[in-house]
Structure formats: C-alpha cells, structure tokens
Design a protein around this motif. Structure first.
Motif, PDB file in Angstrom:
ATOM      1  N   ASN A 104      51.678  84.655  39.850  1.00  0.00           N
ATOM      2  CA  ASN A 104      51.799  83.986  38.674  1.00  0.00           C
ATOM      3  C   ASN A 104      50.388  83.337  38.104  1.00  0.00           C
ATOM      4  O   ASN A 104      49.512  83.187  38.867  1.00  0.00           O
ATOM      5  CB  ASN A 104      52.737  82.510  38.729  1.00  0.00           C
ATOM      6  N   ALA A 146      58.583  87.438  35.198  1.00  0.00           N
ATOM      7  CA  ALA A 146      59.077  85.952  34.911  1.00  0.00           C
ATOM      8  C   ALA A 146      58.233  85.476  33.766  1.00  0.00           C
ATOM      9  O   ALA A 146      57.100  85.935  33.723  1.00  0.00           O
ATOM     10  CB  ALA A 146      59.144  85.048  36.084  1.00  0.00           C
ATOM     11  N   HIS A 165      57.317  81.641  32.193  1.00  0.00           N
ATOM     12  CA  HIS A 165      57.359  80.185  32.617  1.00  0.00           C
ATOM     13  C   HIS A 165      56.872  79.284  31.449  1.00  0.00           C
ATOM     14  O   HIS A 165      55.874  79.567  30.597  1.00  0.00           O
ATOM     15  CB  HIS A 165      56.418  79.909  33.817  1.00  0.00           C
ATOM     16  N   SER A 212      61.974  78.678  33.806  1.00  0.00           N
ATOM     17  CA  SER A 212      61.522  79.803  34.052  1.00  0.00           C
ATOM     18  C   SER A 212      62.743  80.897  33.571  1.00  0.00           C
ATOM     19  O   SER A 212      63.922  80.924  33.911  1.00  0.00           O
ATOM     20  CB  SER A 212      61.238  80.086  35.692  1.00  0.00           C
TER      21      SER A 212
END
Length: 276
Positions: A139, A198, A200, A218
């Motif tokens: 991430n 994903a 966020h 998320s």
C-alpha cells in the motif's frame, strides 16, 4: 590638596562597593540559541488493524449459466472480522508505504439462481457455504495535512488474495413438464490465488511522537473463488466443478495503530545556570 585626595578615595570606595555588589548578583544567561531545524527524514514503522467486512459478489458463473438464460438473486456474504499486521516506511511528512498480511475470517455465503432450460423446464439452485481469505498487499498513502493532531489520508494498494470456499453446497429444485424433482450436490473445499487491489481513506490521530491511531475505510476487490470437485448426494454423478463466484468485493471499516520505530529527538533548551 587634602580635599582632592579625599574625593579620589571616596570615588574608589564607591566603585569597589558596586563591584562587590555586582559579584553577588546572578549572571544573566546568554540568550537561547534557536531550536535546530529537524530534517524531514524517513522512518520505519509497524502497523496492525482490526475491522469488519461487508462483502458481496457480482454473480455465480458456471457452464450451465453460460449455456442457458440464468438470473442470480440474493448473492452475498455475511460480515466477518479481519486482522492484519504489517511493516512500513515513512519517506517524508506526506508520503508513506507499507506491506501487510491480512486474514479475513469466514463469512457465510447465500444466494440462488434460476435457470431456464427449456419452454417447460426451469431449475433453481440454492447455494450455501462459507468463504475466507488470506491477503498480501503493498500500500501507498498520501497524508493531506494535520489539524489538531488529526491527519486525513488517502491511499491505494495491490497484491494477492487467496480465496477459499468451504462447505459449498447446491440444493436444486427442477420443474419439468409439471414434474418436480430435487437434488443436493456437495463440493470439496478449495482455494485459489487472485490479483487483489484496494482503495483507502481515513483519519490518523497522533497520540505521541511514536504512536498513531487510525480509523479507516477500504474498498477491496478480491477476485474470484471456486469450489472443488462435486458429488451428488446419491453418488449418481461426480466430477470437476465449473462454478465460480465472480468479482468478490468488500467495504471494510478498520481501527488501526502505528508504532514509529525512528521517532525524531525532542529539542530541549539548556538549563538556566545561576552564579552567586
């Protein structure tokens, strides 16, 4: 002449008394030097999260669904807990990145589809089972500024998700030319790796220079899941399954913490020294 000598002696005595008095007074400290500029350097951190999932899937795909008109209804999953741990690096005061390992607990599956096999031939399949995942994801986050110790942030991630179906079962009902028949089909447990990604967003609160609490949302795209080989309840048929649960997604809410392993030093002015 004597008056001049007396005046000089009186002046000298006055100067000596003032010097002695000044020696008894505290010497004022020099002005403080300005605090040194703290460089915006990077640092390692550890993180952990706990949260809840809200999962869904687009459709149930199969060879039958690809051949005959099929309508899927009520397809989804119950909520489940998630847990993750990770390690990251803060590059500066606005950009950081981490790698996490996440376990998403078992969520019960429910859904059914209606298949039109012919003008007078309709079947309904009711699906049950459960699903869990192991996710590994990298991430990156952008911190958007800090107000009253609160920092909003956004981020994105990409990685892999191992989606496992357990206890998958198909309870079927078929209506053919006025005749009704039932069937039950069992499927072996099975897991498969998928590409996952994903998005966020959240808020971070810095409790101390080394400890931060996060409240985050998320959106997760976890790919597909598929059961293993099937077997009819009466062992009349068996073989490899063509069923797939397509496009599994989830809206997650998480509470997380971060521990900075390289916190900057706190500047303190030198102590006040008094002499006397």
């Amino acid at each position: 002449m004597r008056s001049v000598k007396s005046f000089i002696a009186a002046g000298a005595a006055t100067l000596l008394s003032q010097a002695a008095f000044a020696a008894d007074m505290a010497i004022a400290p020099p002005p403080y030097a300005p605090a040194p500029v703290v460089e915006d350097f990077g640092g390692w951190y550890l993180r952990g999260d706990i949260g809840m999932t809200n999962q869904s899937a687009k459709r149930i795909d199969s060879l039958t669904a690809q051949t005959f008109p099929t309508t899927t209804v009520g397809l989804g999953f119950d909520s489940s807990m998630l847990f993750d741990l990770g390690v990251g690096y803060r590059f500066n005061n606005w950009f950081r990145a981490d790698v996490i390992g996440q376990y998403r607990g078992r969520a019960n599956l429910h859904g059914s589809d209606t298949v039109v096999l012919g003008p007078d031939d309709i079947g309904v399949n009711n699906y049950t089972g459960s699903k869990s995942e192991w996710v590994v994801m990298a991430n990156a986050y952008v911190d958007l500024g800090t107000w009253w110790c609160i920092t909003p942030f956004i981020g994105a991630g990409v990685g892999g998700s191992y989606n496992k179906l357990s206890g998958f079962r198909d309870d079927g009902v078929r209506y053919t030319a006025g005749a009704l028949s039932n069937s039950v089909t069992y499927f072996a447990d099975n897991g498969k790796w998928n590409l996952a990604w994903a998005a966020h967003a959240g808020l971070a609160y810095k409790v101390s220079p080394a400890f931060t609490v996060e409240l985050a949302y998320s959106y997760m795209n976890l790919g597909d899941a598929a059961p293993g080989n099937f077997r009819a309840f009466d062992n009349s048929i068996s073989g490899a399954s063509s069923i797939k649960i397509k496009d599994i997604t989830s809206h997650d809410v998480k509470l997380g913490v971060r521990w900075d392993l390289t916190s900057p030093e706190v500047y303190a002015p030198p102590p006040l020294i008094r002499k006397g």
